[in-house]
Design a protein around this motif. Structure first.
Motif, PDB file in Angstrom:
ATOM      1  N   ALA A  84       0.830  -1.209   0.000  1.00  0.00           N
ATOM      2  CA  ALA A  84       0.000   0.000   0.000  1.00  0.00           C
ATOM      3  C   ALA A  84       0.865   1.259   0.000  1.00  0.00           C
ATOM      4  CB  ALA A  84      -0.929  -0.013   1.213  1.00  0.00           C
ATOM      5  N   VAL A  85       1.927   1.251   0.801  1.00  0.00           N
ATOM      6  CA  VAL A  85       2.844   2.399   0.836  1.00  0.00           C
ATOM      7  C   VAL A  85       3.390   2.684  -0.553  1.00  0.00           C
ATOM      8  CG1 VAL A  85       5.047   3.243   1.719  1.00  0.00           C
ATOM      9  CG2 VAL A  85       3.481   2.026   3.239  1.00  0.00           C
ATOM     10  N   PHE A  86       3.831   1.629  -1.237  1.00  0.00           N
ATOM     11  CA  PHE A  86       4.466   1.805  -2.541  1.00  0.00           C
ATOM     12  C   PHE A  86       3.451   2.174  -3.622  1.00  0.00           C
ATOM     13  CE2 PHE A  86       7.742  -1.390  -0.870  1.00  0.00           C
ATOM     14  CZ  PHE A  86       8.505  -0.365  -0.329  1.00  0.00           C
ATOM     15  N   ILE A  87       2.280   1.541  -3.600  1.00  0.00           N
ATOM     16  CA  ILE A  87       1.282   1.840  -4.627  1.00  0.00           C
ATOM     17  C   ILE A  87       0.878   3.307  -4.578  1.00  0.00           C
ATOM     18  CG2 ILE A  87      -1.159   1.494  -5.208  1.00  0.00           C
ATOM     19  CD1 ILE A  87      -0.823  -1.434  -4.830  1.00  0.00           C
ATOM     20  N   ASN A 147      -0.469  15.406  -7.825  1.00  0.00           N
ATOM     21  CA  ASN A 147       0.501  14.509  -7.188  1.00  0.00           C
ATOM     22  C   ASN A 147       0.527  14.637  -5.666  1.00  0.00           C
ATOM     23  OD1 ASN A 147       1.327  13.860  -9.815  1.00  0.00           O
ATOM     24  ND2 ASN A 147       2.885  15.465  -9.812  1.00  0.00           N
ATOM     25  N   VAL A 148       0.164  15.805  -5.170  1.00  0.00           N
ATOM     26  CA  VAL A 148       0.370  16.117  -3.754  1.00  0.00           C
ATOM     27  C   VAL A 148      -0.342  15.150  -2.812  1.00  0.00           C
ATOM     28  CG1 VAL A 148       0.011  17.867  -1.961  1.00  0.00           C
ATOM     29  CG2 VAL A 148       0.928  18.532  -4.208  1.00  0.00           C
ATOM     30  N   PRO A 149      -1.646  14.864  -2.995  1.00  0.00           N
ATOM     31  CA  PRO A 149      -2.309  13.934  -2.052  1.00  0.00           C
ATOM     32  C   PRO A 149      -1.654  12.559  -2.019  1.00  0.00           C
ATOM     33  CG  PRO A 149      -3.932  15.089  -3.397  1.00  0.00           C
ATOM     34  CD  PRO A 149      -2.596  15.395  -3.991  1.00  0.00           C
ATOM     35  N   SER A 204       1.570   8.683   0.981  1.00  0.00           N
ATOM     36  CA  SER A 204       2.661   7.711   1.000  1.00  0.00           C
ATOM     37  C   SER A 204       3.659   8.024   2.103  1.00  0.00           C
ATOM     38  CB  SER A 204       3.370   7.680  -0.355  1.00  0.00           C
ATOM     39  OG  SER A 204       4.385   6.694  -0.381  1.00  0.00           O
ATOM     40  N   LEU A 205       3.927   9.300   2.339  1.00  0.00           N
ATOM     41  CA  LEU A 205       4.850   9.681   3.417  1.00  0.00           C
ATOM     42  C   LEU A 205       4.306   9.257   4.781  1.00  0.00           C
ATOM     43  CD1 LEU A 205       5.968  13.256   2.271  1.00  0.00           C
ATOM     44  CD2 LEU A 205       7.400  11.213   2.441  1.00  0.00           C
ATOM     45  N   LEU A 206       3.031   9.518   5.013  1.00  0.00           N
ATOM     46  CA  LEU A 206       2.433   9.164   6.301  1.00  0.00           C
ATOM     47  C   LEU A 206       2.399   7.652   6.496  1.00  0.00           C
ATOM     48  CD1 LEU A 206      -0.535  11.720   6.396  1.00  0.00           C
ATOM     49  CD2 LEU A 206       1.624  11.833   7.661  1.00  0.00           C
ATOM     50  N   TRP A 217       5.977   6.269   7.109  1.00  0.00           N
ATOM     51  CA  TRP A 217       6.427   6.554   8.468  1.00  0.00           C
ATOM     52  C   TRP A 217       5.826   5.564   9.470  1.00  0.00           C
ATOM     53  CZ3 TRP A 217      10.086   9.742  10.313  1.00  0.00           C
ATOM     54  CH2 TRP A 217      10.118   9.979  11.679  1.00  0.00           C
ATOM     55  N   ARG A 218       4.597   5.144   9.200  1.00  0.00           N
ATOM     56  CA  ARG A 218       3.900   4.269  10.147  1.00  0.00           C
ATOM     57  C   ARG A 218       4.133   2.787   9.856  1.00  0.00           C
ATOM     58  NH1 ARG A 218      -0.243   4.887  13.735  1.00  0.00           N
ATOM     59  NH2 ARG A 218      -1.648   3.134  14.076  1.00  0.00           N
ATOM     60  N   TRP A 219       4.192   2.397   8.587  1.00  0.00           N
ATOM     61  CA  TRP A 219       4.133   0.981   8.233  1.00  0.00           C
ATOM     62  C   TRP A 219       5.442   0.371   7.743  1.00  0.00           C
ATOM     63  CZ3 TRP A 219      -1.152   0.960   5.167  1.00  0.00           C
ATOM     64  CH2 TRP A 219      -2.201   1.014   6.090  1.00  0.00           C
TER      65      TRP A 219
END
Length: 488
Positions: free
Chosen positions: A23-26, A180-182, A187-189, A192-194
């Protein structure tokens, strides 16, 4: 050439942590893919809005591609230096900053400069994603992982042109980059968590300065030369062949230097002595001509012979993306069970067969028939890249995976540019030789270029037998002593 002993393993389900990483990468890669596909139809509008010639605005794309290609070889060193999690966060942050700056650009020059910042971030994200996933897989479920995380690459051609056309129709051009921003923030959040913390232990490796000096300019010069060869003079252009020649010379110099330096080099080219890496890299390069170079031909064919505008041509290509989406899961599972060789062979064969109707078409060929053919062609495309990427990691130790990611990503990048240049030269040459024949001559020129693309697809299908057969997995327990990793 060496190969690894093949050890079969039953398929395993992906864990919850696997899906979190995916999910982070997608989410992050969606920003890169959408940005690339949206920009493909936006150059004319940017030229008008920024009051710059198309030749200048073209560098909005060219500068991005050059920055992306030049950054890829640095990914392995960056991961060793910072760890995978921090490297990913840095890459996404750079892409986010570049996107915001692009939306605030005041002229063509500033936009080009900010696109370079985007390219640096994107150049780290793509190979790093591949590396972290394959290291986590440990040789198992490579196809399923690649199929799942490859979703953005399938959605981009489907949604990107439509989103870009809608933005240019109802909003201003800066929104091309605010899209692109959202994705980047999410992905950053999530990262950081996962993403697991994997800070490097021990002494941080030194950057291979000599490798940087040789390899990065080599890639830039080759890509610029290939881009310049798309003009009237083709590869004979004075701003094409000298750059390509110097770039190839630097690339060969790097290869000789890296062979002596071994795993301390910026890229460990000794991996090309492993059958899985060598065969996958060669076919990824060739796929640029056989499969993706035609992405230059189709929009030109639709606009010049069928009278479509840029948005119409982009929407016409959507069925190909749908076909790729259909084959995504099938190709991933088959790559895990029967191996990359038969899957890639069938993929190249389908692509070649599904291009024949375009080589036989005219300006009046039924568009619904051609759109149906594009679905089939997309289905074949989905069966090419995924098994090739999976094959490139078969039998490798975890420490070799970053280098394989760099090699295959670079091969794919160079192959795409080479394929575009070759088909552009073929089309241009055919056009010039039939310039007195009017529209019929233009139709014949496209037919010739399509037939060349078909020939390259058939050649790639034949060479696919070089790929490894059934999957190689990392053994465990008593298997370990019986299944050594490939030597170089």
């Amino acid at each position: 050439m060496t190969d690894a002993k093949q050890v079969e393993s039953p398929a395993e389900s992906l864990s919850r942590d696997d899906y979190k990483m995916i999910a982070v990468f997608i989410v992050g890669v969606l920003a890169v893919v959408f940005d690339t596909t949206i920009m493909s139809i936006a150059l004319h509008s940017l030229s008008t809005e920024l009051k710059s010639p198309v030749s200048t605005i073209q560098w909005v794309t060219t500068g991005y591609v050059l920055a992306l290609a030049a950054t890829v070889p640095l990914t392995g060193w960056l991961q060793q230096r910072l760890g995978g999690k921090r490297s990913w966060i840095l890459a996404v942050a750079l892409f986010l900053i570049g996107s915001v700056l692009c939306s605030l650009a005041w002229n063509a020059s500033s936009l080009i400069a900010f696109r370079v910042v985007q390219g640096i971030g994107g150049g780290i994200m793509m190979p790093l994603m591949q590396t972290l996933l394959m290291q986590r897989a440990g040789g198992r479920n490579l196809g399923r992982l690649a199929a799942t995380v490859g979703l953005p690459a399938m959605l981009g051609p489907i949604l990107g042109p439509a989103v870009g056309g809608a933005i240019l129709h109802w909003l201003d051009w800066p929104w091309l980059f605010w899209v692109n921003v959202p994705f980047c923030v999410a992905s950053l959040l999530l990262a950081w968590r996962w993403l697991p913390t994997d800070r490097p232990t021990g002494r941080a490796p030194r950057l291979d300065i000599v490798g940087v000096i040789l390899l990065l300019p080599a890639l830039v010069l080759i890509l610029v030369g290939l881009s310049n060869s798309a003009g009237h003079d083709g590869f004979a252009a004075h701003d094409a062949w000298p750059l390509i020649a110097i770039g190839v010379l630097l690339l060969l110099s790097f290869a000789g230097y890296a062979l002596r330096r071994g795993d301390r080099a910026l890229v460990d080219v000794r991996l090309l002595g492993v059958r899985s890496v060598a065969s996958a890299s060669a076919l990824l390069f060739l796929s640029g001509v056989a499969a993706y170079g035609i992405m230059l031909l189709l929009p030109l064919y639709l606009q010049q012979l069928r009278g479509m505008d840029a948005l119409g041509a982009g929407l016409f290509m959507i069925p190909q993306g749908i076909g790729m989406l259909f084959s995504r899961t099938i190709a991933g599972r088959l790559s895990d069970t029967i191996g990359a060789r038969p899957v890639a062979f069938c993929g190249f064969l389908i692509v070649g067969l599904a291009t024949i109707p375009f080589a036989l078409s005219t300006a009046t060929t039924d568009k619904w028939f051609l759109m149906a053919v594009l679905v089939v062609r997309g289905f074949g495309l989905g069966g090419i890249i995924m098994p090739l990427m999976v094959a490139s990691y078969q039998g490798l130790a975890a420490t070799d995976i970053p280098h394989s990611s760099i090699i295959t990503r670079t091969a794919q990048q160079l192959g795409g540019s080479f394929g575009t240049a070759v088909l552009a030269v073929i089309l241009q040459s055919a056009m010039l030789s039939r310039v007195a024949a009017g529209s019929a001559g233009a139709s014949d020129a496209f037919d010739i270029a399509f037939w060349w693309s078909i020939g390259f697809a058939v050649l790639a299908a034949v060479l696919a037998v070089w790929l490894p057969g059934r999957p190689v997995v990392e053994p465990s327990g008593d298997q370990l002593k019986d299944a050594p990793m490939p030597s170089r």
